[in-house]
Design an enzyme around this catalytic site. Structure first.
Site, PDB file in Angstrom:
ATOM      1  N   GLU A 101       0.867  -1.192   0.000  1.00 36.61           N
ATOM      2  CA  GLU A 101       0.000   0.000   0.000  1.00 36.61           C
ATOM      3  C   GLU A 101       0.896   1.231   0.000  1.00 36.61           C
ATOM      4  OE1 GLU A 101      -3.251   0.551  -0.011  1.00 36.61           O
ATOM      5  OE2 GLU A 101      -4.175  -1.381   0.485  1.00 36.61           O
ATOM      6  N   ASP A 183      -6.733   1.710  -8.041  1.00 32.94           N
ATOM      7  CA  ASP A 183      -5.373   1.884  -7.529  1.00 32.94           C
ATOM      8  C   ASP A 183      -4.393   0.879  -8.152  1.00 32.94           C
ATOM      9  OD1 ASP A 183      -6.919  -0.013  -5.932  1.00 32.94           O
ATOM     10  OD2 ASP A 183      -5.248  -0.091  -4.528  1.00 32.94           O
TER      11      ASP A 183
HETATM   12 ZN   LIG Z   1      -6.059  -1.609  -3.415  1.00 32.26          ZN
END
Ligand SMILES: [Zn+2]
Length: 275
Positions: A101, A183
């Site tokens: 992340e 993302d």
């Molecule tokens: Zn994600």
């Protein structure tokens, strides 16, 4: 940066174990890395929410805006970052992959006075923003930029993971869950990451194997190129077709047909490849 006992060690790296973790990976796993953005306001707030047992989400690593790294789950253990996901016929990527992340606000909206605002109402100046189309949609949108420190950290992490695990895929969350996810988005250099990491990896393998010549690459020149189990149209297709401009490694050639490697291996018609 090095990995010991499934933990990454080095400068600016903190261990902050999350209770949100599953079983150990099966043998041979992980073989993939999934890149995400947090859509959050800071690395610390993302570490907190990825460690909240009520939320049942986590990732192996969080990379902050200054390149600082938090590890939440050891690399031999399944983290919960991918959700419903599929790529090349494999489903449920948590059981195959390391999740990274990156602290980034994601999609921003112009606020009417020359700045941009995130879903959590933080304001960003134009030099922190790019306007770009997402691979999964047609319209241009505004995206929070990643910092150079973050991009360098992610590249270094992926190199390090490849040295320690048999990683063969680096994918965006947006690729394994295209209906739900945006993302890491167009601000992240995903193609450059794949090329850099896998080419370095292959160069090292080639040197290790006695320094034979480096791998050859070719580019796909047709919108959709079928990839088959053998050199001819009578062979079954092995995966979704390759798309135009995909860069593939050339393994061997049999006149009209060439065996290539992408995230999968198979044979394609040579006339749609350009060196
Ligand atoms: Zn994600």
């Amino acid at each position: 940066m090095e990995i010991k006992n499934h933990r990454i060690e080095g400068e600016n790296i903190k261990w902050s174990e999350s209770p949100n973790q599953g079983d150990k990976f099966a043998s041979g796993m992980p073989d993939a890395v999934i890149i995400h953005y947090t859509a959050g306001s800071s690395a610390e707030s993302s570490v907190t929410s990825l460690s909240n047992p009520k939320q049942k989400v986590s990732a192996h690593l969080v990379v902050g805006r200054n390149g600082e790294i938090y590890q939440l789950v050891p690399f031999d253990t399944i983290a919960w970052h991918a959700g419903v996901s599929e790529w090349n016929g494999r489903k449920g990527y948590n059981k195959y992959s390391i999740g990274i992340e990156i602290d980034n606000a994601g999609i921003l909206k112009p606020n009417g006075s020359g700045k941009y605002v995130s879903w959590f109402n933080k304001t960003y100046s134009p030099d922190e923003v790019i306007k770009a189309k997402h691979r999964n949609s047609g319209a241009e949108q505004y995206w929070h930029q990643y910092t150079e420190e973050q991009i360098n950290a992610v590249f270094e992490i992926c190199e390090c993971l490849c040295e320690n695990y048999a990683i063969r895929e680096i994918l965006g969350h947006e690729e394994i869950a295209p209906q739900r996810k945006t993302d890491p988005g167009p601000a992240f250099p995903l193609e450059r990451l794949r090329l850099t990491v896998f080419e370095n990896d292959r160069e090292q393998e080639s040197v290790a194997a006695g320094g034979q010549q480096l791998a050859k690459f070719a580019r796909v020149t047709t919108p959709l190129l079928n990839i088959r189990k053998g050199p001819g149209i009578s062979f079954e297709k092995t995966a979704e077709p390759l798309i135009i401009d995909s860069r593939v490694e050339v393994i061997e050639s049999d006149n009209d047909w060439t065996k290539v490697r992408y995230s999968v291996e198979g044979w394609v018609s040579t006339k749609y490849l350009q060196a």
